[in-house]
Design a protein around this motif. Structure first.
Motif, PDB file in Angstrom:
ATOM      1  N   SER A  77      35.833  35.860  26.356  1.00 24.00           N
ATOM      2  CA  SER A  77      36.302  36.553  27.554  1.00 24.00           C
ATOM      3  C   SER A  77      36.534  35.593  28.718  1.00 24.00           C
ATOM      4  CB  SER A  77      35.287  37.623  27.969  1.00 24.00           C
ATOM      5  OG  SER A  77      35.121  38.581  26.949  1.00 24.00           O
ATOM      6  N   THR A  78      35.663  34.592  28.870  1.00 23.16           N
ATOM      7  CA  THR A  78      35.807  33.664  29.998  1.00 23.16           C
ATOM      8  C   THR A  78      37.085  32.836  29.884  1.00 23.16           C
ATOM      9  OG1 THR A  78      34.453  32.008  28.851  1.00 23.16           O
ATOM     10  CG2 THR A  78      33.319  33.470  30.389  1.00 23.16           C
ATOM     11  N   LEU A  79      37.574  32.620  28.670  1.00 19.47           N
ATOM     12  CA  LEU A  79      38.787  31.810  28.485  1.00 19.47           C
ATOM     13  C   LEU A  79      40.031  32.502  29.026  1.00 19.47           C
ATOM     14  CD1 LEU A  79      38.208  30.427  24.864  1.00 19.47           C
ATOM     15  CD2 LEU A  79      37.638  29.351  27.055  1.00 19.47           C
ATOM     16  N   ILE A  80      39.973  33.819  29.215  1.00 20.97           N
ATOM     17  CA  ILE A  80      41.128  34.573  29.691  1.00 20.97           C
ATOM     18  C   ILE A  80      41.188  34.610  31.214  1.00 20.97           C
ATOM     19  CG2 ILE A  80      42.297  36.818  29.540  1.00 20.97           C
ATOM     20  CD1 ILE A  80      42.123  35.347  26.914  1.00 20.97           C
ATOM     21  N   LEU A  81      40.078  34.306  31.868  1.00 28.36           N
ATOM     22  CA  LEU A  81      39.989  34.498  33.316  1.00 28.36           C
ATOM     23  C   LEU A  81      41.004  33.703  34.139  1.00 28.36           C
ATOM     24  CD1 LEU A  81      36.131  34.707  33.819  1.00 28.36           C
ATOM     25  CD2 LEU A  81      37.787  36.522  33.347  1.00 28.36           C
ATOM     26  N   PRO A  82      41.370  32.456  33.767  1.00 28.36           N
ATOM     27  CA  PRO A  82      42.373  31.754  34.580  1.00 28.36           C
ATOM     28  C   PRO A  82      43.713  32.489  34.664  1.00 28.36           C
ATOM     29  CG  PRO A  82      41.237  30.210  33.150  1.00 28.36           C
ATOM     30  CD  PRO A  82      40.803  31.579  32.732  1.00 28.36           C
ATOM     31  N   PHE A  83      44.090  33.184  33.592  1.00 28.30           N
ATOM     32  CA  PHE A  83      45.339  33.956  33.623  1.00 28.30           C
ATOM     33  C   PHE A  83      45.237  35.083  34.654  1.00 28.30           C
ATOM     34  CE2 PHE A  83      45.046  32.174  29.334  1.00 28.30           C
ATOM     35  CZ  PHE A  83      46.290  31.581  29.202  1.00 28.30           C
ATOM     36  N   ILE A  84      44.082  35.766  34.673  1.00 28.59           N
ATOM     37  CA  ILE A  84      43.888  36.872  35.601  1.00 28.59           C
ATOM     38  C   ILE A  84      43.870  36.359  37.041  1.00 28.59           C
ATOM     39  CG2 ILE A  84      42.435  38.850  36.146  1.00 28.59           C
ATOM     40  CD1 ILE A  84      43.574  38.749  33.267  1.00 28.59           C
ATOM     41  N   ALA A  85      43.143  35.256  37.269  1.00 28.00           N
ATOM     42  CA  ALA A  85      43.044  34.702  38.623  1.00 28.00           C
ATOM     43  C   ALA A  85      44.412  34.230  39.127  1.00 28.00           C
ATOM     44  CB  ALA A  85      42.046  33.553  38.637  1.00 28.00           C
ATOM     45  N   THR A  86      45.180  33.595  38.247  1.00 28.81           N
ATOM     46  CA  THR A  86      46.504  33.106  38.631  1.00 28.81           C
ATOM     47  C   THR A  86      47.415  34.264  39.026  1.00 28.81           C
ATOM     48  OG1 THR A  86      46.299  31.211  37.134  1.00 28.81           O
ATOM     49  CG2 THR A  86      48.521  31.793  37.868  1.00 28.81           C
ATOM     50  N   SER A  87      47.368  35.338  38.252  1.00 28.44           N
ATOM     51  CA  SER A  87      48.174  36.516  38.563  1.00 28.44           C
ATOM     52  C   SER A  87      47.767  37.120  39.900  1.00 28.44           C
ATOM     53  CB  SER A  87      48.031  37.556  37.449  1.00 28.44           C
ATOM     54  OG  SER A  87      48.735  38.736  37.769  1.00 28.44           O
ATOM     55  N   PHE A  88      46.485  37.172  40.153  1.00 25.41           N
ATOM     56  CA  PHE A  88      46.014  37.745  41.422  1.00 25.41           C
ATOM     57  C   PHE A  88      46.433  36.885  42.610  1.00 25.41           C
ATOM     58  CE2 PHE A  88      43.046  38.847  44.760  1.00 25.41           C
ATOM     59  CZ  PHE A  88      43.012  40.236  44.670  1.00 25.41           C
ATOM     60  N   LEU A  89      46.368  35.568  42.455  1.00 27.20           N
ATOM     61  CA  LEU A  89      46.788  34.667  43.529  1.00 27.20           C
ATOM     62  C   LEU A  89      48.262  34.859  43.878  1.00 27.20           C
ATOM     63  CD1 LEU A  89      44.986  31.305  42.649  1.00 27.20           C
ATOM     64  CD2 LEU A  89      44.634  32.707  44.686  1.00 27.20           C
ATOM     65  N   GLN A  90      49.057  35.260  42.893  1.00 29.09           N
ATOM     66  CA  GLN A  90      50.484  35.475  43.103  1.00 29.09           C
ATOM     67  C   GLN A  90      50.798  36.945  43.388  1.00 29.09           C
ATOM     68  OE1 GLN A  90      52.304  33.796  39.564  1.00 29.09           O
ATOM     69  NE2 GLN A  90      52.269  31.732  40.451  1.00 29.09           N
ATOM     70  N   ASP A  91      49.803  37.657  43.916  1.00 21.55           N
ATOM     71  CA  ASP A  91      49.979  39.070  44.272  1.00 21.55           C
ATOM     72  C   ASP A  91      50.407  39.897  43.055  1.00 21.55           C
ATOM     73  OD1 ASP A  91      49.802  41.197  45.951  1.00 21.55           O
ATOM     74  OD2 ASP A  91      51.784  40.924  46.853  1.00 21.55           O
ATOM     75  N   TYR A  92      49.723  39.647  41.934  1.00 22.31           N
ATOM     76  CA  TYR A  92      49.888  40.373  40.666  1.00 22.31           C
ATOM     77  C   TYR A  92      51.198  40.075  39.943  1.00 22.31           C
ATOM     78  CZ  TYR A  92      45.954  42.944  42.541  1.00 22.31           C
ATOM     79  OH  TYR A  92      44.742  43.262  43.072  1.00 22.31           O
ATOM     80  N   HIS A  93      51.930  39.070  40.369  1.00 20.22           N
ATOM     81  CA  HIS A  93      53.120  38.649  39.624  1.00 20.22           C
ATOM     82  C   HIS A  93      52.662  37.941  38.347  1.00 20.22           C
ATOM     83  CE1 HIS A  93      57.101  37.320  38.664  1.00 20.22           C
ATOM     84  NE2 HIS A  93      56.793  36.041  38.809  1.00 20.22           N
ATOM     85  N   TRP A  94      53.146  38.434  37.202  1.00 20.45           N
ATOM     86  CA  TRP A  94      52.726  37.909  35.892  1.00 20.45           C
ATOM     87  C   TRP A  94      53.796  36.967  35.359  1.00 20.45           C
ATOM     88  CZ3 TRP A  94      48.205  37.978  33.386  1.00 20.45           C
ATOM     89  CH2 TRP A  94      48.186  37.620  32.036  1.00 20.45           C
ATOM     90  N   ILE A  95      53.425  35.700  35.180  1.00 19.75           N
ATOM     91  CA  ILE A  95      54.404  34.688  34.794  1.00 19.75           C
ATOM     92  C   ILE A  95      54.259  34.250  33.334  1.00 19.75           C
ATOM     93  CG2 ILE A  95      54.555  33.788  37.143  1.00 19.75           C
ATOM     94  CD1 ILE A  95      52.706  31.505  36.276  1.00 19.75           C
ATOM     95  N   PHE A  96      53.338  34.880  32.596  1.00 18.10           N
ATOM     96  CA  PHE A  96      53.002  34.376  31.266  1.00 18.10           C
ATOM     97  C   PHE A  96      53.681  35.136  30.116  1.00 18.10           C
ATOM     98  CE2 PHE A  96      49.317  33.657  34.076  1.00 18.10           C
ATOM     99  CZ  PHE A  96      49.329  32.266  34.085  1.00 18.10           C
ATOM    100  N   GLY A  97      54.523  36.112  30.437  1.00 20.53           N
ATOM    101  CA  GLY A  97      55.265  36.804  29.386  1.00 20.53           C
ATOM    102  C   GLY A  97      54.548  38.036  28.856  1.00 20.53           C
ATOM    103  N   ASN A  98      55.304  38.875  28.142  1.00 16.77           N
ATOM    104  CA  ASN A  98      54.782  40.147  27.651  1.00 16.77           C
ATOM    105  C   ASN A  98      53.718  39.955  26.569  1.00 16.77           C
ATOM    106  OD1 ASN A  98      55.045  43.137  27.643  1.00 16.77           O
ATOM    107  ND2 ASN A  98      55.642  42.795  25.511  1.00 16.77           N
ATOM    108  N   ALA A  99      53.902  38.941  25.691  1.00 11.80           N
ATOM    109  CA  ALA A  99      52.946  38.726  24.603  1.00 11.80           C
ATOM    110  C   ALA A  99      51.558  38.392  25.148  1.00 11.80           C
ATOM    111  CB  ALA A  99      53.436  37.609  23.681  1.00 11.80           C
ATOM    112  N   LEU A 100      51.497  37.457  26.097  1.00 11.64           N
ATOM    113  CA  LEU A 100      50.206  37.095  26.681  1.00 11.64           C
ATOM    114  C   LEU A 100      49.640  38.220  27.532  1.00 11.64           C
ATOM    115  CD1 LEU A 100      50.377  33.324  27.721  1.00 11.64           C
ATOM    116  CD2 LEU A 100      48.814  34.414  26.111  1.00 11.64           C
ATOM    117  N   CYS A 101      50.498  39.042  28.101  1.00 15.71           N
ATOM    118  CA  CYS A 101      50.045  40.224  28.833  1.00 15.71           C
ATOM    119  C   CYS A 101      49.231  41.124  27.909  1.00 15.71           C
ATOM    120  CB  CYS A 101      51.239  40.985  29.400  1.00 15.71           C
ATOM    121  SG  CYS A 101      50.849  42.583  30.148  1.00 15.71           S
ATOM    122  N   LYS A 102      49.756  41.365  26.709  1.00 16.07           N
ATOM    123  CA  LYS A 102      49.046  42.185  25.730  1.00 16.07           C
ATOM    124  C   LYS A 102      47.802  41.476  25.189  1.00 16.07           C
ATOM    125  CE  LYS A 102      52.998  44.862  23.963  1.00 16.07           C
ATOM    126  NZ  LYS A 102      52.374  46.203  24.052  1.00 16.07           N
TER     127      LYS A 102
END
Length: 340
Positions: A77-102
């Protein structure tokens, strides 16, 4: 326990946070993003060390097997946290694609269910050891533990399948790519009928998750530890208050770490407005971050055996590292001397 399933409430609550006048956005970002990154760094290192000690430095037993997979659920679970933090820093803009979103969302959900179920399994194991020692001598084997572990992971993965299906990216009115749950699995976000369907499926997911990942495990853990405490007191095994305090701390920490998360999810479902959602969001991030880092310490270091093995293993690791560095320096100095 861990910062599990954070994408669900962080993203679904984005409109609330953006439109909030109770806290400034920078303040909320600091309060939420800082624990996320700290949990990733500290949790990955400490949980990685725990896994190394449990896997290579301790004798394989039912206890070590259960704790290894409990810590593994935190570690994943901790390995996923940088993706969540990065998205939050960008005001929830998701830059990692639909596959990584899922993948990120379903992985966090697997970790959440797995950690809760392994905590329940550990409570059950202690219950059986204390109240049914004869049965344990005959049946409590590594094979039995592997069966429990397999059942837990299968249950956790099965429970996360809906979140793998529902999670997807879409473009909001501001042109941002948002990673969130689409409970109707439809690109039509304006239809009232589909909105009603989404609300009903969302409610079903919330209720099932609350019951399976909190309510039932919480009462099960209370029952097991209460019976263990009574039996130990009856047999006069409580020479000190430490075992009782460890059990009480385990129950209280489970409740305190997970209750804010489910309260916040309930507020999102009922579409409550700030500042209540902001408060529960902040509490959720803090408590789940604390859970991911410090719950393993609570459970593992309550046993003297792991504590001693861990200290010796880390000391040996550092000694070998510095010894190798010293040898390398000496070799380099010798070669330098030859050149002179």
């Amino acid at each position: 326990m861990d910062l599990i399933n954070t994408t669900d409430y962080l993203v679904d609550d984005s409109a609330v946070v953006r439109n909030s006048t109770h806290f400034t956005v920078p303040a909320i970002k600091v309060v939420i993003v800082l624990p996320l990154f700290m949990t990733f760094i500290i949790g990955a290192i400490t949980n990685g060390l725990y896994l190394w000690v449990l896997k290579f430095k301790m004798k394989k037993s039912v206890n070590t097997l259960l704790f290894f997979h409990l810590i593994l659920s935190y570690f994943i679970s901790t390995l996923i946290l940088p993706f969540i933090a990065t998205s939050f820093l960008q005001d929830y803009h998701w830059i990692f694609g639909n596959a990584l979103c899922k993948i990120c969302n379903s992985t966090l959900t697997v970790g959440m269910f797995a950690s809760v179920l392994f905590l329940s399994a550990i409570s059950l194991d202690r219950y059986l050891l204390t109240l049914h020692p004869v049965w344990c001598q005959q049946h409590r084997t590594s094979r039995w533990a592997f069966g429990i572990i397999l059942a837990v992971w299968i249950s956790a993965v099965a429970s996360s399948v809906p979140y793998l299906v529902f999670r997807e990216t879409y473009h909001d009115q501001q042109g941002k790519v948002i990673c969130r749950n689409n409970y109707a699995v439809s690109t039509d976000w304006e239809s009232r009928e589909l909105q009603t369907l989404r609300q009903r499926i969302h409610a079903a997911c919330f209720i099932s998750r609350f019951i399976l990942a909190f309510l039932l495990p919480f009462f099960f853990i209370i029952f097991c530890y209460q019976r263990v405490a009574c039996k130990m007191k009856e047999r006069g095994l409580f020479k000190s208050s430490k075992p009782f305090k460890v059990m009480m701390t385990a129950v209280i920490s489970f409740f305190m770490c997970w209750m804010p998360y489910h309260v916040h999810q309930g507020l999102i479902l009922t579409k409550q407005q700030p500042p209540l959602t902001e408060l529960t969001l902040t509490l959720t991030v803090v408590t789940t971050s604390f859970n991911a880092v410090f719950s393993p310490i609570l459970y593992l270091f309550s046993g003297e055996n792991f504590k001693n093995v861990f200290k010796k293993s880390i000391l040996t690791l550092f000694e070998s590292t510095f010894t190798e560095d010293t040898s390398a320096e000496r070799t380099q100095n010798l070669h330098s001397g030859d050149k002179i």
